[in-house]
Design a protein around this motif. Structure first.
Motif, mmCIF file in Angstrom:
data_model
loop_
_atom_site.group_PDB
_atom_site.id
_atom_site.type_symbol
_atom_site.label_atom_id
_atom_site.label_comp_id
_atom_site.label_asym_id
_atom_site.label_seq_id
_atom_site.Cartn_x
_atom_site.Cartn_y
_atom_site.Cartn_z
ATOM 1 N N HIS A 224 0.815 -1.214 0.000
ATOM 2 C CA HIS A 224 0.000 0.000 0.000
ATOM 3 C C HIS A 224 0.853 1.270 0.000
ATOM 4 C CE1 HIS A 224 -4.017 -1.696 0.113
ATOM 5 N NE2 HIS A 224 -3.490 -2.680 0.834
ATOM 6 N N VAL A 225 2.013 1.222 0.596
ATOM 7 C CA VAL A 225 2.918 2.373 0.507
ATOM 8 C C VAL A 225 3.360 2.562 -0.940
ATOM 9 C CG1 VAL A 225 5.211 3.219 1.134
ATOM 10 C CG2 VAL A 225 3.710 2.278 2.890
ATOM 11 N N THR A 226 3.735 1.475 -1.604
ATOM 12 C CA THR A 226 4.154 1.557 -2.998
ATOM 13 C C THR A 226 3.014 2.027 -3.888
ATOM 14 O OG1 THR A 226 5.749 -0.234 -2.667
ATOM 15 C CG2 THR A 226 5.121 0.266 -4.936
ATOM 16 N N TRP A 227 1.832 1.432 -3.714
ATOM 17 C CA TRP A 227 0.695 1.810 -4.551
ATOM 18 C C TRP A 227 0.269 3.247 -4.304
ATOM 19 C CZ3 TRP A 227 -2.255 -3.208 -2.847
ATOM 20 C CH2 TRP A 227 -1.635 -4.320 -3.444
ATOM 21 N N SER A 228 0.527 3.765 -3.102
ATOM 22 C CA SER A 228 0.168 5.157 -2.822
ATOM 23 C C SER A 228 0.969 6.126 -3.683
ATOM 24 C CB SER A 228 0.396 5.464 -1.335
ATOM 25 O OG SER A 228 -0.513 4.752 -0.527
ATOM 26 N N THR A 229 2.157 5.715 -4.098
ATOM 27 C CA THR A 229 2.929 6.549 -5.016
ATOM 28 C C THR A 229 2.203 6.661 -6.350
ATOM 29 O OG1 THR A 229 4.953 5.775 -3.950
ATOM 30 C CG2 THR A 229 5.201 6.901 -6.059
ATOM 31 N N ASN A 230 1.561 5.575 -6.775
ATOM 32 C CA ASN A 230 0.803 5.597 -8.030
ATOM 33 C C ASN A 230 -0.481 6.408 -7.907
ATOM 34 O OD1 ASN A 230 2.698 3.767 -9.023
ATOM 35 N ND2 ASN A 230 1.425 1.983 -8.563
ATOM 36 N N SER A 231 -1.121 6.336 -6.756
ATOM 37 C CA SER A 231 -2.430 6.976 -6.595
ATOM 38 C C SER A 231 -2.320 8.360 -5.974
ATOM 39 C CB SER A 231 -3.344 6.082 -5.751
ATOM 40 O OG SER A 231 -2.742 5.762 -4.496
ATOM 41 N N ILE A 232 -1.943 8.429 -4.699
ATOM 42 C CA ILE A 232 -1.890 9.705 -3.990
ATOM 43 C C ILE A 232 -0.929 10.676 -4.662
ATOM 44 C CG2 ILE A 232 -1.269 10.822 -1.815
ATOM 45 C CD1 ILE A 232 -2.189 8.281 -0.382
ATOM 46 N N CYS A 233 0.244 10.188 -5.048
ATOM 47 C CA CYS A 233 1.278 11.076 -5.599
ATOM 48 C C CYS A 233 1.028 11.473 -7.045
ATOM 49 C CB CYS A 233 2.652 10.429 -5.466
ATOM 50 S SG CYS A 233 3.220 10.299 -3.762
ATOM 51 N N HIS A 234 -0.168 11.195 -7.547
ATOM 52 C CA HIS A 234 -0.592 11.762 -8.831
ATOM 53 C C HIS A 234 -1.873 12.575 -8.667
ATOM 54 C CE1 HIS A 234 2.039 10.137 -12.105
ATOM 55 N NE2 HIS A 234 2.415 9.358 -11.105
ATOM 56 N N ILE A 235 -2.289 12.768 -7.406
ATOM 57 C CA ILE A 235 -3.509 13.540 -7.142
ATOM 58 C C ILE A 235 -3.243 14.680 -6.167
ATOM 59 C CG2 ILE A 235 -5.858 13.463 -6.227
ATOM 60 C CD1 ILE A 235 -6.052 10.574 -7.058
ATOM 61 N N VAL A 236 -2.614 14.372 -5.036
ATOM 62 C CA VAL A 236 -2.465 15.325 -3.937
ATOM 63 C C VAL A 236 -0.988 15.643 -3.730
ATOM 64 C CG1 VAL A 236 -2.889 15.735 -1.489
ATOM 65 C CG2 VAL A 236 -4.522 14.389 -2.830
ATOM 66 N N GLY A 237 -0.679 16.915 -3.493
ATOM 67 C CA GLY A 237 0.692 17.313 -3.205
ATOM 68 C C GLY A 237 1.106 18.530 -4.018
ATOM 69 N N ASN A 238 2.376 18.895 -3.903
ATOM 70 C CA ASN A 238 2.871 20.070 -4.630
ATOM 71 C C ASN A 238 3.746 19.655 -5.801
ATOM 72 O OD1 ASN A 238 4.925 19.194 -2.847
ATOM 73 N ND2 ASN A 238 5.930 21.188 -2.990
ATOM 74 N N ARG A 239 3.896 20.579 -6.752
ATOM 75 C CA ARG A 239 4.626 20.291 -7.995
ATOM 76 C C ARG A 239 5.617 21.424 -8.277
ATOM 77 N NH1 ARG A 239 1.749 20.136 -12.606
ATOM 78 N NH2 ARG A 239 3.037 18.451 -13.455
ATOM 79 N N PRO A 240 6.747 21.436 -7.553
ATOM 80 C CA PRO A 240 7.712 22.514 -7.751
ATOM 81 C C PRO A 240 8.511 22.409 -9.043
ATOM 82 C CG PRO A 240 8.540 20.947 -6.157
ATOM 83 C CD PRO A 240 7.132 20.541 -6.454
ATOM 84 N N PHE A 241 8.499 21.227 -9.670
ATOM 85 C CA PHE A 241 9.281 21.026 -10.888
ATOM 86 C C PHE A 241 8.373 20.758 -12.083
ATOM 87 C CE2 PHE A 241 12.018 19.684 -7.357
ATOM 88 C CZ PHE A 241 13.116 20.518 -7.574
ATOM 89 N N LYS A 242 8.867 21.101 -13.261
ATOM 90 C CA LYS A 242 8.092 20.954 -14.484
ATOM 91 C C LYS A 242 8.124 19.503 -14.957
ATOM 92 C CE LYS A 242 10.629 24.181 -16.353
ATOM 93 N NZ LYS A 242 11.230 25.152 -17.296
ATOM 94 N N SER A 243 6.944 18.924 -15.125
ATOM 95 C CA SER A 243 6.827 17.602 -15.716
ATOM 96 C C SER A 243 5.601 17.610 -16.617
ATOM 97 C CB SER A 243 6.701 16.508 -14.641
ATOM 98 O OG SER A 243 5.486 16.618 -13.938
#
Length: 314
Positions: A224-243
């Motif tokens: 679930h920690v690994t899968w959270s990178t796929n889910s949470i880390c593409h929805i919630v958080g900040n984006r200081p770098f250009k991607s």
């Protein structure tokens, strides 16, 4: 015939290879369900189980050790090294990382690498195996997308074509052998904790509790920690770098994910050996790579430079 790998696409004189390879067989599919759902049930049961009985320092120590060992095998090995080539490694380190990553029970190494290269080739677009934005941007669509990105996509029997996305891995006999040994490494990662727990406590009960906490719960928690990178880390958080996608940094996951939750920089600069590059961003995986470099076990590490980061900053 010549072949090149650009991002996640192989091109040869016969044209691009298909996206998917042979579908997963029935028994591997059943095994996928069992090794995801059984540890997940154990994780749900963990809290009431812990209240009053069945948990000791041996269980905690074994769970912490195997979690750290297999998580780093995934983050440093499967992800930064095998998928993105963030450094070069000597054969013993290469084999060790492949084995420890396999022991995280996130699938055989060839499937893992092919899936992740495909994710980067089509991040948050059609073709991405686990984008939470696959069904739209409405609240209902994002709920569906979150489930899909977190674990729903894993139940799809269609397998990413390793010939297209991981031809370099297929050409490595060590990797092909470890990929075929996935069942054996599954047995090792599930049985080693109860064996050690039984020996350390000199009791059958010590083996039982170690199996529950350091095998079932540990595997599910890491999933679930690994899968959270796929889910949470593409929805919630900040984006200081250009991607070109919606990858974000989500600091609450930084320690548990060994630095993988600094996901925005990773998608902005996928081959970088360090993901947490800003002040206060702890990246345990990068520190391990740094230690390996100091010991002379890895070389040509792709550390981020100030000039590179300046170009990527919004």
């Amino acid at each position: 015939m010549t072949a090149t790998v650009e991002g996640s696409t192989q091109v040869d004189q016969d044209g691009p290879k298909p996206m998917f390879g042979e579908p997963r067989g029935l028994w591997p599919q059943i095994g996928t369900y069992l090794f995801i759902l059984i540890p997940f049930v154990a994780l749900i049961a963990a809290v009431p189980f812990a209240w009053g009985w069945g948990l000791g320092w041996v269980d905690v120590g074994l769970a912490a050790f195997f979690y750290t060992f297999t998580c780093l095998g995934t983050t440093v090995g499967f992800h930064r090294y095998f998928t993105h080539g963030a450094f070069k490694a000597k054969r013993a380190v290469r084999v060790g990382l492949a084995i420890s990553g396999s022991m995280s029970l996130q699938g055989p190494i060839l499937h893992w690498v092919a899936d992740h290269r495909r994710h980067h080739a089509f991040a948050d677009r059609d073709g991405d195996p686990h984008s939470p934005w696959a069904f739209g941007t409405s609240p209902a669509a994002l709920v569906k997308g979150f489930w899909h990105a977190h674990m729903g996509w894993i139940f799809d029997r269609k397998l990413t074509n390793a010939e297209r996305f991981a031809p370099d891995m297929l050409a490595d006999p060590d990797i092909r052998r470890i990929d075929k040994q996935f069942g054996m490494w599954t047995a090792v990662t599930m049985l080693a904790p109860p064996v050690l727990g039984g020996l350390l406590t000199w009791s059958w009960w010590g083996a039982v509790t170690a199996f529950f906490w350091a095998s079932l719960v540990r595997v599910s928690f890491l999933h679930h920690v690994t899968w959270s990178t796929n889910s949470i880390c593409h929805i919630v958080g900040n984006r200081p770098f250009k991607s070109r996608d919606k990858a974000t940094n989500f600091w609450p996951l930084a320690i548990l994910s060994m630095g993988e939750a600094w996901h925005n920089l990773h998608h902005a600069d996928p081959t970088s050996a360090r993901h947490g590059v800003q002040r206060g961003q702890i990246d345990i995986s990068a520190r391990l790579i740094w230690l390996f470099e100091k010991f002379g076990w890895v070389s040509e590490v792709r550390w981020p430079t100030p000039q590179r980061l300046a170009k990527l900053t919004k």
